[in-house]
Design an enzyme around this catalytic site. Sequence first.
Site, PDB file in Angstrom:
ATOM      1  N   ASN A 181      41.216  41.594  47.027  1.00 34.70           N
ATOM      2  CA  ASN A 181      42.615  41.201  46.796  1.00 34.70           C
ATOM      3  C   ASN A 181      43.261  42.198  45.835  1.00 34.70           C
ATOM      4  OD1 ASN A 181      44.701  39.109  47.036  1.00 34.70           O
ATOM      5  ND2 ASN A 181      44.286  38.604  44.887  1.00 34.70           N
ATOM      6  N   HIS A 239      53.643  40.817  45.071  1.00 33.93           N
ATOM      7  CA  HIS A 239      54.581  40.594  43.961  1.00 33.93           C
ATOM      8  C   HIS A 239      55.725  41.599  44.120  1.00 33.93           C
ATOM      9  CE1 HIS A 239      52.115  37.665  41.960  1.00 33.93           C
ATOM     10  NE2 HIS A 239      51.076  38.461  42.035  1.00 33.93           N
ATOM     11  N   GLU A 241      49.871  36.071  46.998  1.00 32.07           N
ATOM     12  CA  GLU A 241      50.585  35.747  45.748  1.00 32.07           C
ATOM     13  C   GLU A 241      52.062  36.106  45.850  1.00 32.07           C
ATOM     14  OE1 GLU A 241      48.608  37.418  42.275  1.00 32.07           O
ATOM     15  OE2 GLU A 241      46.618  37.017  43.093  1.00 32.07           O
TER      16      GLU A 241
HETATM   17  O1  9MR Z   1      50.192  33.689  37.030  1.00 34.65           O
HETATM   18  C1  9MR Z   1      49.122  34.023  36.180  1.00 34.65           C
HETATM   19  C2  9MR Z   1      49.557  33.844  34.723  1.00 34.65           C
HETATM   20  O2  9MR Z   1      49.789  32.476  34.450  1.00 34.65           O
HETATM   21  C3  9MR Z   1      48.516  34.428  33.799  1.00 34.65           C
HETATM   22  O3  9MR Z   1      48.992  34.379  32.472  1.00 34.65           O
HETATM   23  C4  9MR Z   1      48.195  35.854  34.214  1.00 34.65           C
HETATM   24  C5  9MR Z   1      47.146  36.454  33.291  1.00 34.65           C
HETATM   25  O4  9MR Z   1      46.839  37.755  33.651  1.00 34.65           O
HETATM   26  O5  9MR Z   1      47.743  35.877  35.539  1.00 34.65           O
HETATM   27  C6  9MR Z   1      48.718  35.455  36.454  1.00 34.65           C
HETATM   28  O6  9MR Z   1      48.250  35.535  37.773  1.00 34.65           O
HETATM   29  C7  9MR Z   1      47.905  36.841  38.241  1.00 34.65           C
HETATM   30  C8  9MR Z   1      46.822  36.666  39.279  1.00 34.65           C
HETATM   31  O7  9MR Z   1      45.755  35.940  38.741  1.00 34.65           O
HETATM   32  C9  9MR Z   1      46.336  38.006  39.800  1.00 34.65           C
HETATM   33  N1  9MR Z   1      47.425  38.806  40.292  1.00 34.65           N
HETATM   34  C10 9MR Z   1      48.573  38.941  39.399  1.00 34.65           C
HETATM   35  C11 9MR Z   1      49.061  37.561  38.952  1.00 34.65           C
HETATM   36  C12 9MR Z   1      50.315  37.683  38.113  1.00 34.65           C
HETATM   37  O8  9MR Z   1      50.038  38.388  36.937  1.00 34.65           O
END
Ligand code: 9MR
Length: 350
Positions: free
Chosen positions: A203, A239, A268
Amino acid sequence: MKPLLIALALTLAAPMFAHPHPHPDPHQPRDLRDVAKLHRIAIGSAVDIASLHAEKDYRTVLNREFTHVTAENAMKWESVEPERGVYTWADADALVENARRNHQQVRGHTLLWHNQLPAWLTSGVADGSIDAAELREILREHITTQVKRYKGKIRAWDVVNEVVEEDGSLRQSIWLTHLGPGYIADAFRWAHRADPHAKLYINDYNLEWNQPKIETTLSIVKDLKAQRVPIHGVGFQGHLGIQYDYPGDWANVMRRFADLGLEIAVTELDVRMVLPVTPDKLATQADYYRRALADCVSVKACKELTVWGYTDRHSWVPGWFEGEGAACILDENLARKPAYDALLAVPRRR
Ligand code: 9MR
């Protein structure tokens, strides 16, 4: 006029006053579960576990609209093993149980990442008290324990997350520097042993358009396949932001991975904007969401489209990009934005 004549006159006049489409198209989706059915893909959302527990309206909409869920944070290593050997499964368990009750499939996120690692692990590696051999054993144990716990309950695992840098080199994480590049194959093998039916994914973000990242990820997949390592899918995080062009080649990139025999998922998806929100920006955002779904359904191997949070009430975006936000398909009050309607309108392709 006699009553009979009045009735007749009204009947004849009726078409003039009637709604132009008195019989709504039975195939026109009315919600996201209909969208999932129409395209025969899963439509998912990341789940904010605190809101799942505390907010009834959040829970209701999540369970009504989505056929698939991913834990936004609750299955990450720091969440499930905050102290060495002390496992805290309550949140992850609650999410999986809620999904079961609502006939939703689950994506496990994530087994191996460079972020949100527990402090005991990162500090142990940094001060040398955990050496390479022990680190490898810790990773094997972590993957085995977590995958076994949810055996049969997770449709797909993000086994390795974000292992390639923007320039196409392998990410300089503790995994690469201490274990060498073979850690990727190991992670997939261990996960497969623990749940042979789960689909195992690589991923990443910016994989929609970043050429060096695309080429390296393709060669990782080819390499793993050549070694008969069980890898089944590639996740495009998705994203996006409306201040950047939509990644117009995305469907072709998906096809290149599909041609290697992989399943595809958008894992995501969100589309942020520079605030303030305007009707024009919402329209552009809607178009990005529409195109992402259209790209997915144009590729037969694309089986899932998951949004990274479905409401602007809970989104990672404002905390990470100053002055940006409003990235989701529903607003803070869970009202539908144009992006939601755009997803309903994507025509069937297969
Ligand atoms: O959405 C997630 C956020 O709440 C956390 O603080 C963050 C920490 O790194 O991670 C975010 O989710 C991520 C996901 O696990 C992996 N891809 C990027 C996402 C957005 O940062």
